[in-house]
Design an enzyme around this catalytic site. Structure first.
Site, mmCIF file in Angstrom:
data_model
loop_
_atom_site.group_PDB
_atom_site.id
_atom_site.type_symbol
_atom_site.label_atom_id
_atom_site.label_comp_id
_atom_site.label_asym_id
_atom_site.label_seq_id
_atom_site.Cartn_x
_atom_site.Cartn_y
_atom_site.Cartn_z
ATOM 1 N N SER A 122 50.843 56.592 95.580
ATOM 2 C CA SER A 122 49.457 56.507 95.127
ATOM 3 C C SER A 122 49.211 57.328 93.861
ATOM 4 O O SER A 122 48.153 57.195 93.241
ATOM 5 C CB SER A 122 48.501 56.975 96.227
ATOM 6 O OG SER A 122 48.724 58.332 96.532
ATOM 7 N N LYS A 130 39.672 60.830 98.889
ATOM 8 C CA LYS A 130 40.104 61.289 97.574
ATOM 9 C C LYS A 130 38.906 61.453 96.628
ATOM 10 O O LYS A 130 38.804 62.457 95.908
ATOM 11 C CB LYS A 130 41.118 60.303 96.991
ATOM 12 C CG LYS A 130 42.451 60.308 97.737
ATOM 13 C CD LYS A 130 43.404 59.263 97.204
ATOM 14 C CE LYS A 130 44.736 59.311 97.945
ATOM 15 N NZ LYS A 130 45.678 58.273 97.475
#
Length: 809
Positions: free
Chosen positions: A659, A702
């Site tokens: 990611s 996030k």
């Protein structure tokens, strides 16, 4: 055209409480059907309906998806429609005491049969001694003694008369019958006998020997007569015992005349009592050596053992069941599954008998359903293998743990196997199911049906109403406060957040039901009669606070500068990446500083994390993709002559996942082009070889993680996060983040490609390669290409100085 941030409506798909067709769950009928598990329901119904061998069920899915409650509901319904299975009992095997016999009785008859046989033992304990103490028994014994003593008396009478004819007397001594010289009917004394002439003594000795021989010849049939006497006495004993016991046993035989196995066993009991009546009276123990007290103990023990052989050990009783049994075994050890033989200590030795045979879960579930947790089953030694053995054989054979594999060799009972008809349901996670499917060929033969429980369901009006009805049933069952429409709306939003998809709801009902219970607590604290949206929110916040110590500690270290994360300014080769940390039940995002340094080299992009064995395979793969991207875009006509190093600063644990690959690529392009990157933006997203940004997991955590850092340091209005465009549907951000974005104090950008992201991060156009092979002058790609050309020329010059050869660049 500058990339615009996402509108607030794209950051959180709210549930409009006013649009719900009810005021509270008190108005709703509880939902009695499973929610969002159509595929699993079909599998469960199929497995229950299939009667063929091997169609047992494995229900796979994470805990909290309702596996147990759903399966219990279906099993309860199916069990009611099935016949109640019979009872099983163990009885003594009179042919082989080490192999107790198993008898099947109609449902509910095991206990009554046990009590009836206990009463028989009590009745025999009275009837047998009374029969042998009666006048009839004494008369018959006397008759036998008289009849079988007549032969011997007649022989003795004849021999006595014959002896008298020769002046001898027949006398009894400790050694038996013998002859003695006599005169006038009196035996001669030794003095008188010795005074006789020698010739007279010799004649008398000869006559005496002849008489002794005649006596021995006459008594040679005494053993035969004694045997006949004993047999006659036994016949008397048997007749008396049969007379005392038969009418007692006949009453039970009549009660169970419709069960041939019981009738056969009762006939065998009668024969055993008649043949071994001495055991029941304790007379056989009287011949043992020892003190009177020891003899008395031995007699009592012998009588108790004789009586115990007539008793019954109920293995299963189904008299209270309405239909087939449903058994849930929480501790599936091998003895708990297939049964066990217990032992007692007597005189320092272990002893056992059929009354110490105990049923296992398979016995109790016979004729119905058995539910087991797969993980606990696999962790119990020998349990899984013996379960397969039983299912293959179609019968339950009780064995000591490990006996099948030759581990245990202790001699013990071998109870007769019980025929088995059971449907086994294993509960476990997907990993366990697939490991068993791949690693055990027998597993798929015995568990042919899988019920795969889903973790998500589509979010629509029908699903929302069904969820509300499901929660209505919960609050009713547990006497909680009803949820009003605002409470349901917040729960729907929470369900979407847990599903990590604004268009779906979680099927993990355990999380939602726990949340309702906790919200009810806050409603009680607030004095409210209903659970409102504010109470649900309070429960979520309270849970995050309870589990958020590590998160808050990390945030504090970032604010204090212990962990360096910049939220303002511009820096070359440095960028804010985003990662998700999981501690217990909580997951939270934390920004990390990713840096890159570039120099002349041989086309290597060095992953420092990998070099020190802190990089997982997926992260290493992402870094290798960066090398491919650079080669595809900037090294069409020649090799790359660079060496770049990437690292997660202040990272002290293993890093995995791809990611951060787009983030690392931005840092790499910044370092190569010597273009600074905005530090008020954080980035997440993976990338392919062609620069397309791909979706990642944990997008909500996030974004919120960087927001919390920016808020703690002070929101400036130009801070934000770059996420993949394909992750927009997964956004269900906290309301405070959405409010900050709506006020223009924070921003969330969605990008399709690396070029979109680098434009936003650097303010430069990336530029596309023209027909002449060059990028537009001043573009980011042009700067990177020129820097790489400079690396190549320098590498060529250094190579020429070493070898005297140069390559045209």
């Amino acid at each position: 055209m500058p990339l615009a941030p996402l509108p607030p409506s794209a950051l959180r798909l709210s549930c409009d409480a006013d649009a719900l067709p009810f005021a509270s769950t008190a108005e709703l009928a509880p939902l009695d059907e499973p929610l969002g598990q159509d595929r699993a329901v079909e599998a469960i119904r199929f497995a229950i309906g299939m009667q063929n061998h091997g169609y047992n069920l494995f229900a796979l899915g994470p805990k909290g998806t309702g596996k147990m409650s759903l399966i219990s509901q279906f099993l309860a319904d199916a069990a009611r429609d099935r016949p109640t299975p019979g009872d099983w009992v163990y009885v003594h095997n009179f042919d082989d005491s080490a192999r107790p016999r198993a008898l099947c009785l109609p449902p509910g008859r095991a206990d009554s049969f046990r009590k009836r046989m206990d009463r028989l033992v009590e009745d025999l304990a009275v009837a047998l001694p009374a029969a042998f103490e009666g006048e009839d028994f004494r008369t018959r014994v006397k008759a036998v003694e008289t009849a079988h003593g007549r032969h011997q008396e007649e022989v003795i009478k004849i021999m006595r008369e014959k002896a008298e004819e020769h002046s001898f007397l027949l006398v009894r001594t400790d050694g038996g019958l013998t002859f003695a010289p006599a005169k006038d009917g009196e035996a001669l004394t030794p003095e008188v006998y010795n005074a006789l002439p020698e010739t007279t003594r010799e004649e008398m000795t000869a006559h005496m020997k002849a008489l002794q021989k005649d006596l021995e010849d006459s008594l040679k049939d005494v053993p035969k007569w004694e045997k006949e006497r004993r047999e006659a006495m036994k016949a008397v004993l048997r007749d008396v015992a049969r007379g005392a016991a038969e009418h007692l046993i006949e009453e039970i035989r009549w009660e169970y005349s419709q069960i041939p196995a019981v009738v056969s066993h009762l006939n065998r009991i009668l024969d055993h009592v008649v043949d071994n009546v001495g055991e029941f009276l304790g007379s056989e123990a009287e011949d043992e050596e020892g003190s009177p007290a020891d003899k008395q103990k031995a007699k009592a023990h012998a009588v108790a053992q004789a009586r115990k052989r007539l008793k019954v050990n109920p293995l299963t009783t189904n008299g209270t069941n309405q239909g087939a049994p449903v058994v849930v075994e929480d501790n599936p050890t091998q003895p708990n599954l297939i049964g066990r033989v217990e032992h007692l200590v007597r005189f320092g030795a272990l002893t056992t008998d059929f009354t110490l045979v105990k049923a296992g879960a398979l016995h109790r579930a016979n004729g119905g359903f058995l539910v087991l947790e797969a993980r606990r089953l696999l962790l119990s030694p020998f349990a899984y293998e013996d379960l397969k053995r039983v299912l293959r054989a179609g019968q339950v054979k009780i064995e000591a743990p490990g006996q099948t594999h030759g581990v245990m060799t202790t001699v013990t009972l071998e109870p007769e196997p019980v025929p088995l008809d059971v449907k086994v349901i294993l509960l476990g996670d997907a990993e366990t199911y697939y490991l068993l499917s791949e690693g055990d060929p027998e597993f798929r033969e015995l568990f042919k049906v899988a019920a795969d429980f889903d973790t998500h369901m589509q979010r629509n009006d029908n699903a929302v109403l069904s969820l509300a009805r499901l929660l209505a049933g919960l609050v009713t069952r547990e006497a909680l406060r009803p949820l009003d429409r605002t409470g349901i709306a917040r729960l729907v939003e929470r369900a979407a957040r847990l599903a990590e998809d604004s268009g779906k709801l979680t099927a993990h009902m355990g999380s939602l039901t726990d949340l309702v219970r906790e919200a009810d607590y806050f409603a009680a604290q607030d004095g409210s009669e209903r659970i409102e949206g504010s109470h649900v929110t309070a429960a979520v916040v309270a849970e995050e606070r309870r589990d958020g110590r590590v998160r808050d500690m990390m945030l504090e270290e970032i604010v204090e500068g212990t962990i360096r994360v910049e939220t303002e300014g511009e820096v070359v080769g440095q960028i804010n990446g985003l990662a998700v940390y999981h501690f217990g039940r909580i997951g939270f995002g934390r920004p990390s500083r990713i840096t890159c340094a570039a120099r002349v080299g041989r086309g290597e992009v060095v992953d420092i994390e990998r070099e020190v064995d802190l990089s997982g395979p997926l992260h290493s793969k992402g870094v290798l993709i960066l090398s491919s991207f650079l080669a595809t875009r900037f090294a069409v006509d020649g090799p790359l002559s660079l060496s770049a190093s990437l690292v997660f600063e202040q990272s002290y644990g293993e890093i995995d996942g791809d990611s951060a690959s787009s983030t690392e690529l931005y840092a790499l392009l910044s370092a190569l082009g010597e273009v600074p990157i905005r530090q008020n933006l954080a980035v997440t997203g993976s990338v392919d070889q062609f620069g397309n940004v791909q979706p990642i997991g944990g997008v909500n955590e996030k974004v919120e993680g960087f927001f919390d850092v920016c808020q703690a340091k002070g929101l400036t209005g130009d801070q934000g996060v770059l996420i993949p465009r394909t992750n927009v549907r997964h956004l269900m951000l906290r309301q405070d983040v959405v409010d900050a974005c709506a006020a223009g104090r924070f921003h969330v950008y969605a990008v399709h490609t690396v070029d979109q992201g680098i434009r936003l991060l650097t303010g430069l156009e990336p530029g596309e390669r023209g027909r002449d092979g060059h990028f537009p002058k001043g573009s980011l790609n042009d700067r990177v290409a020129k820097r790489l050309d400079a690396f190549a020329r320098r590498a060529n010059r250094e190579y020429g100085e070493r070898t005297g050869r140069r390559t045209k660049v």
